[in-house]
Design a protein around this motif. Structure first.
Motif, PDB file in Angstrom:
ATOM      1  N   GLU A   1       0.823  -1.216   0.000  1.00 52.60           N
ATOM      2  CA  GLU A   1       0.000   0.000   0.000  1.00 52.60           C
ATOM      3  C   GLU A   1       0.858   1.267   0.000  1.00 52.60           C
ATOM      4  O   GLU A   1       0.334   2.366  -0.175  1.00 52.60           O
ATOM      5  CB  GLU A   1      -0.927   0.026   1.228  1.00 52.60           C
ATOM      6  N   GLY A   2       2.153   1.127   0.232  1.00 47.32           N
ATOM      7  CA  GLY A   2       3.025   2.294   0.242  1.00 47.32           C
ATOM      8  C   GLY A   2       3.898   2.357   1.483  1.00 47.32           C
ATOM      9  O   GLY A   2       3.997   1.389   2.245  1.00 47.32           O
ATOM     10  N   LEU A   3       4.541   3.499   1.682  1.00 41.27           N
ATOM     11  CA  LEU A   3       5.447   3.683   2.807  1.00 41.27           C
ATOM     12  C   LEU A   3       4.672   3.811   4.121  1.00 41.27           C
ATOM     13  O   LEU A   3       3.535   4.269   4.143  1.00 41.27           O
ATOM     14  CB  LEU A   3       6.300   4.932   2.586  1.00 41.27           C
ATOM     15  N   GLU A   4       5.332   3.418   5.215  1.00 40.52           N
ATOM     16  CA  GLU A   4       4.734   3.452   6.552  1.00 40.52           C
ATOM     17  C   GLU A   4       5.541   4.405   7.433  1.00 40.52           C
ATOM     18  O   GLU A   4       6.388   3.984   8.232  1.00 40.52           O
ATOM     19  CB  GLU A   4       4.707   2.039   7.148  1.00 40.52           C
ATOM     20  N   PRO A   5       5.304   5.715   7.327  1.00 37.92           N
ATOM     21  CA  PRO A   5       6.143   6.688   8.036  1.00 37.92           C
ATOM     22  C   PRO A   5       5.994   6.678   9.547  1.00 37.92           C
ATOM     23  O   PRO A   5       6.851   7.228  10.249  1.00 37.92           O
ATOM     24  CB  PRO A   5       5.700   8.032   7.449  1.00 37.92           C
ATOM     25  N   LEU A   6       4.939   6.064  10.083  1.00 35.58           N
ATOM     26  CA  LEU A   6       4.788   5.984  11.534  1.00 35.58           C
ATOM     27  C   LEU A   6       5.140   4.601  12.067  1.00 35.58           C
ATOM     28  O   LEU A   6       4.677   4.187  13.140  1.00 35.58           O
ATOM     29  CB  LEU A   6       3.378   6.401  11.961  1.00 35.58           C
ATOM     30  N   SER A   7       5.985   3.914  11.316  1.00 32.61           N
ATOM     31  CA  SER A   7       6.586   2.658  11.784  1.00 32.61           C
ATOM     32  C   SER A   7       8.018   2.622  11.261  1.00 32.61           C
ATOM     33  O   SER A   7       8.453   1.637  10.672  1.00 32.61           O
ATOM     34  CB  SER A   7       5.801   1.439  11.273  1.00 32.61           C
ATOM     35  N   ALA A   8       8.756   3.697  11.494  1.00 38.41           N
ATOM     36  CA  ALA A   8      10.038   3.868  10.808  1.00 38.41           C
ATOM     37  C   ALA A   8      11.106   4.418  11.742  1.00 38.41           C
ATOM     38  O   ALA A   8      10.815   4.966  12.810  1.00 38.41           O
ATOM     39  CB  ALA A   8       9.861   4.804   9.616  1.00 38.41           C
ATOM     40  N   LEU A   9      12.351   4.271  11.300  1.00 36.16           N
ATOM     41  CA  LEU A   9      13.507   4.829  12.000  1.00 36.16           C
ATOM     42  C   LEU A   9      13.907   6.149  11.351  1.00 36.16           C
ATOM     43  O   LEU A   9      13.984   6.246  10.123  1.00 36.16           O
ATOM     44  CB  LEU A   9      14.697   3.870  11.907  1.00 36.16           C
ATOM     45  N   TYR A  10      14.194   7.146  12.189  1.00 33.45           N
ATOM     46  CA  TYR A  10      14.600   8.462  11.707  1.00 33.45           C
ATOM     47  C   TYR A  10      15.890   8.888  12.402  1.00 33.45           C
ATOM     48  O   TYR A  10      16.045   8.694  13.612  1.00 33.45           O
ATOM     49  CB  TYR A  10      13.519   9.504  11.994  1.00 33.45           C
ATOM     50  N   HIS A  11      16.762   9.526  11.637  1.00 31.75           N
ATOM     51  CA  HIS A  11      18.003  10.075  12.184  1.00 31.75           C
ATOM     52  C   HIS A  11      17.799  11.553  12.502  1.00 31.75           C
ATOM     53  O   HIS A  11      17.029  12.250  11.835  1.00 31.75           O
ATOM     54  CB  HIS A  11      19.139   9.905  11.159  1.00 31.75           C
ATOM     55  N   LYS A  12      18.506  12.038  13.506  1.00 29.95           N
ATOM     56  CA  LYS A  12      18.387  13.443  13.900  1.00 29.95           C
ATOM     57  C   LYS A  12      18.689  14.411  12.752  1.00 29.95           C
ATOM     58  O   LYS A  12      18.214  15.553  12.756  1.00 29.95           O
ATOM     59  CB  LYS A  12      19.329  13.735  15.065  1.00 29.95           C
ATOM     60  N   SER A  13      19.473  13.962  11.795  1.00 33.14           N
ATOM     61  CA  SER A  13      19.826  14.846  10.683  1.00 33.14           C
ATOM     62  C   SER A  13      18.623  15.208   9.815  1.00 33.14           C
ATOM     63  O   SER A  13      18.731  16.063   8.933  1.00 33.14           O
ATOM     64  CB  SER A  13      20.920  14.209   9.816  1.00 33.14           C
ATOM     65  N   CYS A  14      17.469  14.585  10.075  1.00 32.67           N
ATOM     66  CA  CYS A  14      16.226  14.962   9.376  1.00 32.67           C
ATOM     67  C   CYS A  14      15.685  16.306   9.862  1.00 32.67           C
ATOM     68  O   CYS A  14      14.834  16.913   9.186  1.00 32.67           O
ATOM     69  CB  CYS A  14      15.143  13.906   9.599  1.00 32.67           C
ATOM     70  N   LEU A  15      16.128  16.756  11.014  1.00 36.38           N
ATOM     71  CA  LEU A  15      15.503  17.926  11.645  1.00 36.38           C
ATOM     72  C   LEU A  15      15.480  19.182  10.767  1.00 36.38           C
ATOM     73  O   LEU A  15      14.435  19.833  10.673  1.00 36.38           O
ATOM     74  CB  LEU A  15      16.185  18.231  12.984  1.00 36.38           C
ATOM     75  N   PRO A  16      16.572  19.575  10.121  1.00 37.47           N
ATOM     76  CA  PRO A  16      16.505  20.812   9.325  1.00 37.47           C
ATOM     77  C   PRO A  16      15.438  20.773   8.236  1.00 37.47           C
ATOM     78  O   PRO A  16      14.712  21.757   8.033  1.00 37.47           O
ATOM     79  CB  PRO A  16      17.918  20.918   8.731  1.00 37.47           C
ATOM     80  N   ARG A  17      15.318  19.648   7.557  1.00 38.94           N
ATOM     81  CA  ARG A  17      14.314  19.545   6.498  1.00 38.94           C
ATOM     82  C   ARG A  17      12.900  19.557   7.081  1.00 38.94           C
ATOM     83  O   ARG A  17      11.984  20.150   6.514  1.00 38.94           O
ATOM     84  CB  ARG A  17      14.556  18.283   5.665  1.00 38.94           C
TER      85      ARG A  17
END
Length: 208
Positions: free
Chosen positions: A127-143
């Motif tokens: 069905e597509g990507l699952e953004p609320l079951s994912a790992l994120y790095h702090k470097s995402c913060l600026p974007r």
């Protein structure tokens, strides 16, 4: 079991608009509330557990770092921003409070896929990507902060294709054949479905 240098972030600041009565995270699925199910697993796995909420007073008895949104938009992206901002570790596994079947197996697989240069490790179902079951790095913060300023609130809009690693459907289905890890409770009907899933799981294991 040694805990992982990672923050488990639970987004619990939703509007609850389709779920009358008490905050849906406090409804039981099986023997525990949805929040307790997630919190129990995160506390076992991660060195830090965080709740991102709108009403901190409701969560005073939870053994976790409780924070509120920094950005006033009251959307999932703002919750993600607060979680990453306050996290003590570079990586955070982020989920919503209404996903009662968070999977240790899936999380450990995502953690094993971290490599230099990637900012997001994310499941991709059919069905597509699952953004609320994912790992994120702090470097995402600026974007994330740029998109919040521009009022671009869809989480997927922060992704740079070259900086994300997608876990394909075939892998996810091998790890979690029913894809329970992504089932979320949006309505009272979904809650009854989740409770039925618990009962079926007990039957399959021969439990009561």
């Amino acid at each position: 079991m040694e805990k992982i240098d990672c923050t488990g972030v639970i987004l619990a600041g939703g509007r609850n608009s389709r779920f009358p009565g008490i905050n849906k995270t406090f409804h039981r699925v099986g023997e525990k509330t949805m929040l307790a199910r997630i919190h129990t697993l995160f506390s076992m796995m991660f060195k830090e557990v965080m709740l991102v909420v709108n009403e901190p007073a409701l969560f005073l008895d939870i053994n976790a770092l409780v924070v509120t949104d920094i950005d006033p938009s009251r959307c999932a992206l703002a919750g993600l921003h607060a979680g990453l901002f306050h996290a003590s570790f570079d990586w955070s596994y982020v989920t919503a409070c209404d996903i009662p079947f968070v999977s240790e197996t899936i999380i450990r697989h995502l953690l094993a896929q971290r490599i230099p240069g990637k900012q997001v490790i994310i499941p991709r179902t059919r069905e597509g990507l699952e953004p609320l079951s994912a790992l994120y790095h702090k470097s995402c913060l600026p974007r994330i902060e740029t998109n919040l300023e521009k009022k671009v609130f869809m989480i997927k809009k922060i992704f740079k294709p070259e900086r994300i690693r997608q876990i394909p459907p075939q892998t996810l289905e091998a790890l979690d054949p029913e894809l329970r890890f992504k089932f979320n409770v949006n309505t009272p009907a979904d809650l009854e479905t989740a409770r039925g899933m618990v009962c079926r799981g007990r039957e399959q294991k021969g439990g009561i």
